[in-house]
Write a protein that holds these residues in place. Sequence first.
Motif, PDB file in Angstrom:
ATOM      1  N   ILE A 180       0.846  -1.195   0.000  1.00 36.80           N
ATOM      2  CA  ILE A 180       0.000   0.000   0.000  1.00 36.80           C
ATOM      3  C   ILE A 180       0.876   1.237   0.000  1.00 36.80           C
ATOM      4  O   ILE A 180       1.710   1.420   0.891  1.00 36.80           O
ATOM      5  N   LYS A 181       0.686   2.098  -0.991  1.00 39.56           N
ATOM      6  CA  LYS A 181       1.426   3.345  -1.079  1.00 39.56           C
ATOM      7  C   LYS A 181       0.407   4.479  -1.129  1.00 39.56           C
ATOM      8  O   LYS A 181      -0.161   4.787  -2.175  1.00 39.56           O
ATOM      9  N   PRO A 182       0.118   5.130   0.015  1.00 36.63           N
ATOM     10  CA  PRO A 182      -0.846   6.216   0.020  1.00 36.63           C
ATOM     11  C   PRO A 182      -0.221   7.513  -0.467  1.00 36.63           C
ATOM     12  O   PRO A 182       1.001   7.640  -0.566  1.00 36.63           O
ATOM     13  N   SER A 183      -1.079   8.484  -0.755  1.00 36.65           N
ATOM     14  CA  SER A 183      -0.581   9.840  -0.960  1.00 36.65           C
ATOM     15  C   SER A 183      -0.007  10.335   0.364  1.00 36.65           C
ATOM     16  O   SER A 183      -0.543  10.017   1.435  1.00 36.65           O
ATOM     17  N   PRO A 184       1.090  11.087   0.347  1.00 33.83           N
ATOM     18  CA  PRO A 184       1.628  11.608   1.611  1.00 33.83           C
ATOM     19  C   PRO A 184       0.598  12.400   2.412  1.00 33.83           C
ATOM     20  O   PRO A 184       0.563  12.320   3.642  1.00 33.83           O
ATOM     21  N   ILE A 185      -0.267  13.165   1.712  1.00 34.52           N
ATOM     22  CA  ILE A 185      -1.282  13.964   2.398  1.00 34.52           C
ATOM     23  C   ILE A 185      -2.290  13.029   3.083  1.00 34.52           C
ATOM     24  O   ILE A 185      -2.957  12.245   2.433  1.00 34.52           O
ATOM     25  N   GLY A 186      -2.372  13.114   4.396  1.00 37.68           N
ATOM     26  CA  GLY A 186      -3.292  12.252   5.129  1.00 37.68           C
ATOM     27  C   GLY A 186      -2.808  10.834   5.286  1.00 37.68           C
ATOM     28  O   GLY A 186      -3.558   9.954   5.741  1.00 37.68           O
ATOM     29  N   SER A 187      -1.551  10.559   4.929  1.00 30.82           N
ATOM     30  CA  SER A 187      -1.050   9.183   5.007  1.00 30.82           C
ATOM     31  C   SER A 187      -0.976   8.672   6.441  1.00 30.82           C
ATOM     32  O   SER A 187      -1.017   7.461   6.678  1.00 30.82           O
ATOM     33  N   TYR A 188      -0.895   9.599   7.412  1.00 33.59           N
ATOM     34  CA  TYR A 188      -0.857   9.162   8.813  1.00 33.59           C
ATOM     35  C   TYR A 188      -2.189   8.557   9.235  1.00 33.59           C
ATOM     36  O   TYR A 188      -2.244   7.695  10.105  1.00 33.59           O
ATOM     37  N   LEU A 189      -3.283   8.993   8.603  1.00 23.43           N
ATOM     38  CA  LEU A 189      -4.586   8.384   8.871  1.00 23.43           C
ATOM     39  C   LEU A 189      -4.637   6.977   8.287  1.00 23.43           C
ATOM     40  O   LEU A 189      -5.070   6.024   8.953  1.00 23.43           O
ATOM     41  N   ALA A 190      -4.183   6.833   7.044  1.00 22.95           N
ATOM     42  CA  ALA A 190      -4.134   5.503   6.431  1.00 22.95           C
ATOM     43  C   ALA A 190      -3.238   4.584   7.243  1.00 22.95           C
ATOM     44  O   ALA A 190      -3.546   3.396   7.430  1.00 22.95           O
ATOM     45  N   PHE A 191      -2.129   5.126   7.755  1.00 25.89           N
ATOM     46  CA  PHE A 191      -1.187   4.314   8.529  1.00 25.89           C
ATOM     47  C   PHE A 191      -1.812   3.833   9.831  1.00 25.89           C
ATOM     48  O   PHE A 191      -1.590   2.689  10.253  1.00 25.89           O
ATOM     49  N   ALA A 192      -2.599   4.686  10.479  1.00 28.08           N
ATOM     50  CA  ALA A 192      -3.253   4.276  11.726  1.00 28.08           C
ATOM     51  C   ALA A 192      -4.201   3.111  11.487  1.00 28.08           C
ATOM     52  O   ALA A 192      -4.270   2.168  12.286  1.00 28.08           O
ATOM     53  N   VAL A 193      -4.939   3.161  10.366  1.00 26.78           N
ATOM     54  CA  VAL A 193      -5.838   2.053  10.025  1.00 26.78           C
ATOM     55  C   VAL A 193      -5.026   0.808   9.684  1.00 26.78           C
ATOM     56  O   VAL A 193      -5.361  -0.305  10.117  1.00 26.78           O
ATOM     57  N   PHE A 194      -3.955   0.984   8.933  1.00 27.87           N
ATOM     58  CA  PHE A 194      -3.085  -0.144   8.593  1.00 27.87           C
ATOM     59  C   PHE A 194      -2.516  -0.789   9.857  1.00 27.87           C
ATOM     60  O   PHE A 194      -2.480  -2.015   9.981  1.00 27.87           O
ATOM     61  N   GLU A 195      -2.071   0.045  10.794  1.00 31.04           N
ATOM     62  CA  GLU A 195      -1.544  -0.474  12.062  1.00 31.04           C
ATOM     63  C   GLU A 195      -2.576  -1.332  12.781  1.00 31.04           C
ATOM     64  O   GLU A 195      -2.266  -2.397  13.314  1.00 31.04           O
ATOM     65  N   ALA A 196      -3.814  -0.853  12.780  1.00 33.22           N
ATOM     66  CA  ALA A 196      -4.885  -1.611  13.428  1.00 33.22           C
ATOM     67  C   ALA A 196      -5.111  -2.949  12.735  1.00 33.22           C
ATOM     68  O   ALA A 196      -5.374  -3.966  13.394  1.00 33.22           O
ATOM     69  N   ILE A 197      -5.003  -2.961  11.406  1.00 31.26           N
ATOM     70  CA  ILE A 197      -5.166  -4.219  10.663  1.00 31.26           C
ATOM     71  C   ILE A 197      -4.088  -5.220  11.074  1.00 31.26           C
ATOM     72  O   ILE A 197      -4.363  -6.403  11.307  1.00 31.26           O
ATOM     73  N   ILE A 198      -2.849  -4.747  11.173  1.00 31.87           N
ATOM     74  CA  ILE A 198      -1.750  -5.622  11.579  1.00 31.87           C
ATOM     75  C   ILE A 198      -1.965  -6.113  12.999  1.00 31.87           C
ATOM     76  O   ILE A 198      -1.776  -7.305  13.315  1.00 31.87           O
ATOM     77  N   GLU A 199      -2.371  -5.206  13.889  1.00 35.28           N
ATOM     78  CA  GLU A 199      -2.577  -5.571  15.285  1.00 35.28           C
ATOM     79  C   GLU A 199      -3.701  -6.592  15.448  1.00 35.28           C
ATOM     80  O   GLU A 199      -3.708  -7.368  16.408  1.00 35.28           O
ATOM     81  N   SER A 200      -4.645  -6.613  14.522  1.00 34.52           N
ATOM     82  CA  SER A 200      -5.747  -7.583  14.610  1.00 34.52           C
ATOM     83  C   SER A 200      -5.247  -9.017  14.466  1.00 34.52           C
ATOM     84  O   SER A 200      -5.855  -9.949  14.999  1.00 34.52           O
ATOM     85  N   GLY A 201      -4.148  -9.208  13.747  1.00 36.45           N
ATOM     86  CA  GLY A 201      -3.578 -10.538  13.559  1.00 36.45           C
ATOM     87  C   GLY A 201      -4.448 -11.484  12.758  1.00 36.45           C
ATOM     88  O   GLY A 201      -4.251 -12.701  12.792  1.00 36.45           O
TER      89      GLY A 201
END
Length: 295
Positions: A180-201
């Motif tokens: 996943i390669k988001p646009s830099p603008i707002g990418s921290y929001l996408a990253f937070a969701v991605f982090e949650a996906i990883i944490e779900s296992g």
Amino acid sequence: MIAIKNYVEGRWIRPNGDGEMLSDAATGEIAARLPGENPDYLALLEYGRNVGGPSLRQLTIHERASKLKTLARYLNERKNEFYELSYHTGATKADSWIDIDGGIGTLFVTSSKARREMQDEHFFIDGLQEALSKKGTFIGQHIYVPREGVAVHINAFNFPVWGMLEKLGAALIAGMPAIIKPSPIGSYLAFAVFEAIIESGLFPEGSMQFIAVDQPGDLLDHLNSQDVVAFTGSAATGEKIRSNPNVIRKNVRVNLETDSLNCSILGPDVSPDMEEFGLFIREVTNEMTSKAGQK
């Protein structure tokens, strides 16, 4: 990239990093920083092909779909955290609802359609058997099997969550790991969701990876015929991707959604005193004002 996530005495913790600074759309304060260097793209691709792909392909379509539904529920329980981050991108609550709830909704829909319309197999049967000889000794049957590569998702700035999740859900159902390669603008929001996906296992290791960079370096130069690219953004950038020498040489499949515009058409038989006219005005106004005109 480290996204702003936690409160300390009512203020957001600012992230560390030495790359490009990403500003809060309202205050101009630093919201996040991109990494200063590009990752090893070949290593990322090989990890997806050799670790994520084989693990995903061990699951049947319905098993992947069930995990996707559970993931949607998991993200739904954490969406208030995403809303807080979304404000920093300049989105209102209504804007965030379209992006966050809408994005999670695509996972529910994709999961449901896969379980209803596809077989619980490692492959998808397309249509009926076709007789290719008079006595039935030669028949044909079309099936779809997962490609043994990586799905590279290059997403647009205006829907950090929806843009990521609608592509990711389809790739996971298809048994393909994603980068996943988001646009830099707002990418921290996408990253937070991605982090949650990883944490779900919920999904196997290597099923998805996230790169927070402005330009994807030599990523396209390492793709092969089993990989795919899904891009949302400008037509000019899309053309650069499609015309990349390696993409052409390796016959990499590229799907482009570029410079998309929404169109509302009012029929010539509608007059201002009709109910349809008022509905048209309201909906055009909604489209023009939601997501700060980014639609």
